[in-house]
Scaffold this motif. Structure first.
Motif, PDB file in Angstrom:
ATOM      1  N   THR A   2       0.838  -1.192   0.000  1.00 19.84           N
ATOM      2  CA  THR A   2       0.000   0.000   0.000  1.00 19.84           C
ATOM      3  C   THR A   2       0.875   1.244   0.000  1.00 19.84           C
ATOM      4  N   ILE A   3       0.474   2.245  -0.793  1.00 18.65           N
ATOM      5  CA  ILE A   3       1.127   3.549  -0.737  1.00 18.65           C
ATOM      6  C   ILE A   3       0.221   4.466   0.073  1.00 18.65           C
ATOM      7  N   HIS A   4       0.703   4.952   1.184  1.00 22.29           N
ATOM      8  CA  HIS A   4      -0.077   5.862   2.010  1.00 22.29           C
ATOM      9  C   HIS A   4       0.051   7.266   1.427  1.00 22.29           C
ATOM     10  N   CYS A   5      -0.975   7.679   0.666  1.00 21.00           N
ATOM     11  CA  CYS A   5      -0.919   8.941  -0.076  1.00 21.00           C
ATOM     12  C   CYS A   5      -1.439  10.140   0.706  1.00 21.00           C
ATOM     13  N   MET A   6      -2.325   9.915   1.631  1.00 21.80           N
ATOM     14  CA  MET A   6      -2.971  11.022   2.338  1.00 21.80           C
ATOM     15  C   MET A   6      -2.681  10.926   3.839  1.00 21.80           C
ATOM     16  N   CYS A   7      -1.436  10.716   4.196  1.00 25.19           N
ATOM     17  CA  CYS A   7      -1.113  10.419   5.595  1.00 25.19           C
ATOM     18  C   CYS A   7      -0.272  11.489   6.263  1.00 25.19           C
ATOM     19  N   HIS A   8      -0.240  12.710   5.746  1.00 24.72           N
ATOM     20  CA  HIS A   8       0.659  13.715   6.299  1.00 24.72           C
ATOM     21  C   HIS A   8       0.119  14.411   7.538  1.00 24.72           C
ATOM     22  N   ASP A   9      -1.008  13.990   7.998  1.00 20.89           N
ATOM     23  CA  ASP A   9      -1.497  14.450   9.294  1.00 20.89           C
ATOM     24  C   ASP A   9      -0.571  13.865  10.361  1.00 20.89           C
ATOM     25  N   ASN A  10      -0.138  14.669  11.314  1.00 21.42           N
ATOM     26  CA  ASN A  10       0.825  14.203  12.317  1.00 21.42           C
ATOM     27  C   ASN A  10       0.365  12.954  13.046  1.00 21.42           C
ATOM     28  N   TYR A  20       2.482  -1.187  11.823  1.00 25.05           N
ATOM     29  CA  TYR A  20       3.003  -2.189  10.894  1.00 25.05           C
ATOM     30  C   TYR A  20       4.375  -2.682  11.348  1.00 25.05           C
ATOM     31  N   GLU A  21       4.655  -3.945  11.070  1.00 24.77           N
ATOM     32  CA  GLU A  21       5.970  -4.488  11.391  1.00 24.77           C
ATOM     33  C   GLU A  21       7.022  -4.032  10.386  1.00 24.77           C
ATOM     34  N   GLU A  22       6.641  -3.922   9.104  1.00 25.40           N
ATOM     35  CA  GLU A  22       7.565  -3.494   8.056  1.00 25.40           C
ATOM     36  C   GLU A  22       7.400  -2.009   7.782  1.00 25.40           C
ATOM     37  N   ARG A  23       8.450  -1.380   7.267  1.00 24.85           N
ATOM     38  CA  ARG A  23       8.372   0.041   6.904  1.00 24.85           C
ATOM     39  C   ARG A  23       7.343   0.223   5.805  1.00 24.85           C
ATOM     40  N   ASN A  46       9.889  19.706  -2.685  1.00 29.65           N
ATOM     41  CA  ASN A  46       8.989  19.217  -1.641  1.00 29.65           C
ATOM     42  C   ASN A  46       9.359  17.807  -1.197  1.00 29.65           C
ATOM     43  N   ASN A  47       9.653  16.943  -2.147  1.00 29.64           N
ATOM     44  CA  ASN A  47      10.036  15.580  -1.792  1.00 29.64           C
ATOM     45  C   ASN A  47      11.316  15.540  -0.989  1.00 29.64           C
ATOM     46  N   ALA A  48      12.303  16.324  -1.393  1.00 24.22           N
ATOM     47  CA  ALA A  48      13.591  16.320  -0.700  1.00 24.22           C
ATOM     48  C   ALA A  48      13.443  16.782   0.752  1.00 24.22           C
ATOM     49  N   TYR A  49      12.718  17.849   0.971  1.00 24.23           N
ATOM     50  CA  TYR A  49      12.558  18.342   2.339  1.00 24.23           C
ATOM     51  C   TYR A  49      11.623  17.469   3.164  1.00 24.23           C
ATOM     52  N   ASN A  50      10.589  16.932   2.552  1.00 24.46           N
ATOM     53  CA  ASN A  50       9.693  16.038   3.291  1.00 24.46           C
ATOM     54  C   ASN A  50      10.394  14.749   3.682  1.00 24.46           C
ATOM     55  N   ALA A  51      11.427  14.367   2.948  1.00 23.66           N
ATOM     56  CA  ALA A  51      12.170  13.152   3.260  1.00 23.66           C
ATOM     57  C   ALA A  51      12.821  13.220   4.641  1.00 23.66           C
ATOM     58  N   LEU A  52      13.129  14.418   5.119  1.00 26.27           N
ATOM     59  CA  LEU A  52      13.745  14.558   6.436  1.00 26.27           C
ATOM     60  C   LEU A  52      12.860  13.974   7.524  1.00 26.27           C
ATOM     61  N   MET A  53      11.562  14.146   7.422  1.00 23.86           N
ATOM     62  CA  MET A  53      10.645  13.598   8.426  1.00 23.86           C
ATOM     63  C   MET A  53      10.106  12.235   8.014  1.00 23.86           C
ATOM     64  N   ILE A  54       9.712  12.106   6.756  1.00 24.79           N
ATOM     65  CA  ILE A  54       9.075  10.866   6.315  1.00 24.79           C
ATOM     66  C   ILE A  54      10.013   9.676   6.454  1.00 24.79           C
ATOM     67  N   SER A  55      11.301   9.877   6.242  1.00 25.59           N
ATOM     68  CA  SER A  55      12.244   8.764   6.345  1.00 25.59           C
ATOM     69  C   SER A  55      12.298   8.186   7.757  1.00 25.59           C
ATOM     70  N   GLN A  56      11.857   8.943   8.748  1.00 26.02           N
ATOM     71  CA  GLN A  56      11.808   8.441  10.119  1.00 26.02           C
ATOM     72  C   GLN A  56      10.573   7.579  10.366  1.00 26.02           C
TER      73      GLN A  56
END
Length: 100
Positions: A2-10, A20-23, A46-56
């Motif tokens: 699944t691609i979580h497309c609308m999940c940017h709510d904190n 989930y067990e897997e990333r 936008n992708n580059a800067y969002n990666a700072l948080m999303i990668s966590q």
């Protein structure tokens, strides 16, 4: 997968690792707009800067791109080093193979 497309709510984004067990695969920006040349660099920014948080929280999806656009080399290079999946949305048999 699944691609979580609308999940940017904190509340959702920060809890994904707990559900989930897997990333999980998380979309990193707004959609890719191939006909809007002015949106290309903004999409990458936008992708580059969002990666700072999303990668966590999961594995970032930078969305698809087309290989025949003027800036396709930037899209290909950024996705190649992103660590996430690479999607190409060219018409069948219309790929720019030098950029792939």
């Amino acid at each position: 997968s699944t691609i979580h497309c609308m999940c940017h709510d904190n509340e959702i984004l920060l809890n994904l690792p707990n559900f989930y067990e897997e990333r999980q695969l998380i979309r990193g920006s707004d959609d890719f707009y191939p006909r809007d040349e002015a949106s290309q660099s903004c999409h990458l920014y936008n992708n580059a800067y969002n990666a700072l948080m999303i990668s966590q929280c999961g594995l970032q999806d930078w969305d698809m791109f087309q290989t025949n656009l003027n800036q396709s080399w930037m899209h290909g290079a950024s996705r190649a080093i992103s660590g996430g999946p690479v999607y190409i949305s060219d018409r069948p048999n219309c790929h720019n193979t030098e950029r792939v």
